[in-house]
Design a protein around this motif. Structure first.
Motif, PDB file in Angstrom:
ATOM      1  N   UNK A   1       0.897  -1.313  -0.129  1.00 40.63           N
ATOM      2  CA  UNK A   1       0.098  -0.074   0.063  1.00 40.63           C
ATOM      3  C   UNK A   1       0.846   1.252  -0.022  1.00 40.63           C
ATOM      4  N   UNK A   2       0.934   1.832  -1.101  1.00 37.93           N
ATOM      5  CA  UNK A   2       1.832   3.203  -1.222  1.00 37.93           C
ATOM      6  C   UNK A   2       1.094   4.609  -1.330  1.00 37.93           C
ATOM      7  N   UNK A   3       0.079   4.448  -1.498  1.00 32.51           N
ATOM      8  CA  UNK A   3      -1.186   5.534  -1.524  1.00 32.51           C
ATOM      9  C   UNK A   3      -2.418   5.452  -2.275  1.00 32.51           C
ATOM     10  N   UNK A   4      -3.167   6.399  -2.064  1.00 33.14           N
ATOM     11  CA  UNK A   4      -4.573   6.366  -2.496  1.00 33.14           C
ATOM     12  C   UNK A   4      -4.728   7.476  -3.557  1.00 33.14           C
ATOM     13  N   UNK A   5      -4.016   7.582  -4.669  1.00 31.52           N
ATOM     14  CA  UNK A   5      -4.253   8.526  -5.619  1.00 31.52           C
ATOM     15  C   UNK A   5      -5.691   8.557  -6.215  1.00 31.52           C
ATOM     16  N   UNK A   6      -6.440   7.625  -6.278  1.00 28.61           N
ATOM     17  CA  UNK A   6      -7.872   7.735  -6.593  1.00 28.61           C
ATOM     18  C   UNK A   6      -8.714   8.261  -5.870  1.00 28.61           C
ATOM     19  N   UNK A   7      -8.386   8.691  -4.836  1.00 32.29           N
ATOM     20  CA  UNK A   7      -9.394   9.108  -3.721  1.00 32.29           C
ATOM     21  C   UNK A   7     -10.036   8.567  -2.626  1.00 32.29           C
ATOM     22  N   UNK A   8      -9.897   6.912  -3.052  1.00 34.22           N
ATOM     23  CA  UNK A   8     -10.611   6.379  -2.158  1.00 34.22           C
ATOM     24  C   UNK A   8      -9.823   5.173  -1.243  1.00 34.22           C
TER      25      UNK A   8
END
Length: 345
Positions: free
Chosen positions: A246-253
């Motif tokens: 888990x690196x990030x939530x660039x999609x916003x969810x």
């Protein structure tokens, strides 16, 4: 010189939206920092880079909060101008890349621990584009997931800053198969040029995990930068004993993780908050970048630069709009030093 002043971009308030935040940006004349703290250095900024979180900071959606007025931007390359009394590893004249207090200004201060000396064969553009994305990717894939040549690796947002760095590191480590997930035909091309064996356009194939199942591709290491549905889909095609990062939530969810899948396939879930690592393990944090810089020096890594902008208010606003509107691939750079032209060492 007259008085020691510099140009800087200043965020005068936190925005309710990105356009609102950008309207509150101003060019100001500020004093050049002159007396660094014992562990700090003053750097003449050559090139600054924008990261997705730089946009989040302007609208107060980032973990770390900033009180206006402040100089935005965090990542840059430049030349050390003066050093604090306790600084031992850096000296005046060193070419450095890293993080500091406000990169969108002609001079900035940074701690010694947040700067790295650039290899002799690295341009200021590549220096500005390097530390955050390659440090994150190296830590995720090499230090935490321990990628090996026999691994099949899946990378979401594979044409972005961290994504292209992940693809290149997998290629340098000779991974068996590298699969990228991206949002357009143009981005497919970028991901392929960086080293993807297969680049899937999720706009064309929203249920892209089915494509991988059809091709009987099983994933050993899954580097997810998007979150939400992307993570759920990637989890469906994991191999037994696979590792999902888990690196990030660039999609916003932010996804709810299906723990039954994790249990049934003996999957490791690995969280990588690269910047926060310096609070717990400074040695690993420093090494994530210095090891990646060594790979660059050997010619194995090549930062993807989408566009360069100049230090004027309209171009700065445009750069943030491009960044937050998902228009960019790789990194967006701001030429802070007016003499800095593309690919000049």
């Amino acid at each position: 010189k007259g008085f020691a002043a510099m140009r800087a971009i200043v965020a005068t308030k936190i925005g309710k939206s990105i356009p609102d935040a950008l309207n509150a940006l101003e060019v100001r004349t500020l004093p050049i920092p002159a007396n660094p703290a014992p562990d700090e250095v003053v750097v003449k900024v050559k090139v600054a880079a924008l990261n997705f979180f730089d946009g989040l900071i302007l609208i107060n959606k980032y973990q770390q909060k900033f009180e206006p007025p402040f100089v935005p931007g965090t990542e840059f390359s430049g030349i050390v101008q003066c050093v604090g009394s306790a600084v031992s590893a850096l000296k005046v004249g060193d070419r450095v890349c890293g993080f500091g207090k406000g990169a969108l200004s002609e001079y900035t201060t940074a701690t010694e621990q947040s700067l790295w000396r650039m290899p002799a064969n690295m341009s200021f553009e590549h220096g500005a584009a390097f530390v955050c994305t390659y440090g994150t990717s190296y830590m995720a894939l090499v230090q935490r997931a321990n990628i090996q040549p026999e691994h099949t690796v899946l990378i979401t947002a594979a044409s972005g800053g961290v994504g292209t760095a992940c693809v290149q590191i997998c290629k340098a480590m000779q991974c068996k198969q590298i699969i990228g997930c991206v949002g357009s035909a143009y981005k497919q091309r970028i991901a392929t040029e960086c080293g993807c064996d297969l680049a899937i356009n999720y706009k064309q194939s929203p249920k892209w995990s089915a494509v991988l199942k059809e091709k009987k591709i099983k994933i050993d290491v899954f580097a997810d930068i998007v979150g939400g549905d992307s993570f759920d889909q990637g989890l469906k095609v994991m191999n037994a004993f696979g590792k999902a990062i888990v690196i990030g939530f660039a999609g916003g969810k932010i996804q709810k993780i299906e723990a039954n899948r994790v249990l049934l396939k003996n999957i490791d879930i690995i969280g990588v908050a690269w910047g926060a690592t310096q609070m717990y393990d400074m040695e690993s944090y420093r090494r994530s970048v210095s090891d990646a810089l060594h790979m660059y020096e050997e010619g194995k890594l090549n930062p993807v630069i989408h566009k360069q902008y100049d230090l004027n208010i309209n171009m700065i606003k445009q750069s943030y709009m491009d960044l937050m509107g998902r228009k960019s691939v790789g990194k967006l750079l701001i030429n802070i030093d007016a003499n800095q032209t593309q690919s000049k060492l």
